[in-house]
Design a protein around this motif. Sequence first.
Motif, PDB file in Angstrom:
ATOM      1  N   ARG A  57      -9.000  -1.442  -3.635  1.00 53.00           N
ATOM      2  CA  ARG A  57      -8.095  -2.372  -2.958  1.00 53.00           C
ATOM      3  C   ARG A  57      -8.153  -2.090  -1.459  1.00 53.00           C
ATOM      4  O   ARG A  57      -8.257  -0.932  -1.050  1.00 53.00           O
ATOM      5  N   ALA A 104       0.855  -1.185   0.000  1.00 51.23           N
ATOM      6  CA  ALA A 104       0.000   0.000   0.000  1.00 51.23           C
ATOM      7  C   ALA A 104       0.889   1.232   0.000  1.00 51.23           C
ATOM      8  O   ALA A 104       1.968   1.238   0.596  1.00 51.23           O
ATOM      9  N   GLN A 143      -6.057  -3.351   2.155  1.00 51.12           N
ATOM     10  CA  GLN A 143      -4.994  -4.143   2.772  1.00 51.12           C
ATOM     11  C   GLN A 143      -5.509  -4.726   4.086  1.00 51.12           C
ATOM     12  O   GLN A 143      -5.721  -4.009   5.068  1.00 51.12           O
ATOM     13  N   SER A 186      -7.557   1.997  -1.088  1.00 47.39           N
ATOM     14  CA  SER A 186      -7.211   2.835  -2.232  1.00 47.39           C
ATOM     15  C   SER A 186      -8.233   2.631  -3.340  1.00 47.39           C
ATOM     16  O   SER A 186      -8.893   1.601  -3.431  1.00 47.39           O
ATOM     17  N   THR A 188      -3.644  -8.323   0.865  1.00 43.26           N
ATOM     18  CA  THR A 188      -4.556  -7.354   0.256  1.00 43.26           C
ATOM     19  C   THR A 188      -5.601  -8.074  -0.576  1.00 43.26           C
ATOM     20  O   THR A 188      -5.307  -9.057  -1.264  1.00 43.26           O
ATOM     21  N   GLN A 246      -4.682   6.884  -2.412  1.00 42.08           N
ATOM     22  CA  GLN A 246      -4.697   6.106  -1.183  1.00 42.08           C
ATOM     23  C   GLN A 246      -5.664   6.792  -0.223  1.00 42.08           C
ATOM     24  O   GLN A 246      -5.320   7.723   0.498  1.00 42.08           O
ATOM     25  N   ARG A 305      -5.213   1.991   4.431  1.00 44.35           N
ATOM     26  CA  ARG A 305      -5.380   0.636   3.890  1.00 44.35           C
ATOM     27  C   ARG A 305      -6.233   0.578   2.625  1.00 44.35           C
ATOM     28  O   ARG A 305      -6.124  -0.386   1.867  1.00 44.35           O
TER      29      ARG A 305
END
Length: 725
Positions: A115, A56, A117, A86, A129, A80, A84
């Motif tokens: 995404r 990340a 994480q 994005s 992720t 981002q 965590r």
Amino acid sequence: MSEKSARRLRKRVRLGSLALAMFAVGQVAPAQQQERLPDYNLYGVPGLIDMPTSDAAPDATLSSTFGAFGKQLRTTLTFQITPRLSGSFRYSALDDFSGAGAVGGRYYDRSFDLRYQLLTETDTRPSLTIGFQDVIGTGLYSSEYIVATKEIARGLRLTGGIGWGRLGSYGSFGDTGTRPNVTLGRGGIPTYDRWFRGPVAGFGGLSYAVNDRLSLKAEYSSDAYDIEAGRSGMTRDSQWNYGLDYRFRNGTQLSLYHMYGNEIGAQLTLFTNPTTSGIPGGREGAPLPVAPRAPGAAADLGWTTDTARVQQAGASLSQLAANEGIVVEGLDLQANRAVVRMRNERYGAPAQAVGRLARAMTRALPASVEQFEIIPVVRGMPMSSIILRRSDLERLEHDDSLEMLARTQMIDAFGRVPPAAPGQYPRFTWSFLPYVQVSVFDPDNPVRADAGLRARAEYRITPNFVLSGSVTKKLNGNLGDSTRVSASNLPRVRTDHARYAAEGDPAIEYLQLAHFGRPAKDLYSRVTVGYLEPMFAGASAELLWKRVNSRFALGAEINYVVRRDFDQLFGTQSMTTIEPVTNSVNGVPGTRETIPSVNGHISAYYDFGNGFHGQMDVGRYLAGDYGATLRLDREFANGWRIGAYATFTDVSSEEFGEGSFDKGIRITIPIGALTGQPSRNRNDLVIQSLTRDGGARLNVNDRLYEQVREYHRPDAAKSWGRFWR
């Protein structure tokens, strides 16, 4: 060079223009790295070459990538959102692509990724992720994956994962159900019916950081590129890809790849981060120091009966404030209290304007004045009353600004503001500057633009009455060249934009008279009449309720509109568009409907804290459709904003047309970030997938909320670190 090659080159140059516009975001400020930036793959997300990793980026990193290999070009903007989470917006072009949707042998595609994480990397475990690729789009790049990455030796990182969709199309070892594989022609629909369905395959790879600049990579890809093989004749000799990344001092990543045994690829990735790009300004002159009072001086009230000393104090304060770029419009000076009517024309951080004026007050006002009450005024509306104690300014000048904030009171300024002094109004200002208007994502030409000259003028008749206008003269451009016809049967409220651009030269962008007011405590009002925007004239009325110390606000707006002539001068035209629709919904010819004259919204605003701000507008849009617009922005103390919006109405995705519903990304860049000087100007960039008639709202100037909120406590507190600057 053959004609076909030349045509392909010209198309790549046009798409490159879009990439360069996105790169401007990355060039606003160097990526001052506090944490190491991950490497980015050809999809514009943390990854190896074509495959993702679980890395990340540092929180709030904004990246823009331009990558190409074979017959594919991908331009991606990734943010981002949290440490965590994005999100990515991607615009791709595929050459020699046959079948539906291709224009002149080229297919354009828009897609969104998310995404998250799940686990961060530690000494004993990898980071993990989960990713959703093309989660809202046509489904061309649709895939989901779970991936892990771990440093197994100094500089050597190992990645392994499993994927579905594209990332499960080669070497699958299992199956989790039936996965639709049809490319969605309209796009814009969440592809939840595909998530984690279909064949499952593994992918992985290694990256080795030779030093802090150079990295080498190798990966095994689980993407069979079936669609490209069938529609553009792509061939693969291997599933192994190899590459290198070179990192420049400012964080820019240049990558070169050898892919699938027979292709060469390259990518450029630019970064910036609002949290590390600095507060706009910093090269301005130092503020005046606080002038402490002599012991016992506060007891002297003799000046209160000396008219000359009173006038001298007011004149001195006005001059000192003017030197700081602040206008003292009015002053109510009493024995122990001074109320100042302030107009801030320079500082994007309200706290900086308040702090500089407060220090000027310690130098200009008699020693007996203990309470300073500063009332910022915008468009004649008192925003809030900011109450400071002079003794706190003297004691805390060299301390933490948060202590000063804790001792500062903010209350509603309704009924407390002194009148504007004679000579302040009327007031005339003007500007004459070049302009560029850009339209993106037209499938026939992804980037269109007009360039020319713009003259703007504003005549403030009284503090609350403002006459303003803007005129443009185009020098060159192709915004009006589009011949694409909307497939919707909705009234034409936005899809005539190309005709307005073609015939409006010169054009009156807007010419309006507006009144701003404070009808009651916690209430703000606006009434605007005239040519409100390039496409519509009429009247607009707005009422906003907001308490000074509250994160919540409510607003209501109602508009009566008339469609303007295409030449954008002084005429208006019928609200009924009667031309036939040759490619209407389901192929049934029809006629445009009448544009409703009345539209409006009820709006709710909320500051969630931690920089996140939400807005919901519910009501009737220009085309007569009813629905709601949701907006979520992440805002930074230095004036940056990055967010997204989506509008859902009673118009079906078929009626709306390509894109299915209105949505976009919003980025606000403070001009001070470019110049290093304090400025209230900013550049608003809206990346809108398509311009359609559904979910369209009137673009009226000077809506109230953004003007009001910055001088209320929740927003002022964000910039309070500038109070002593």
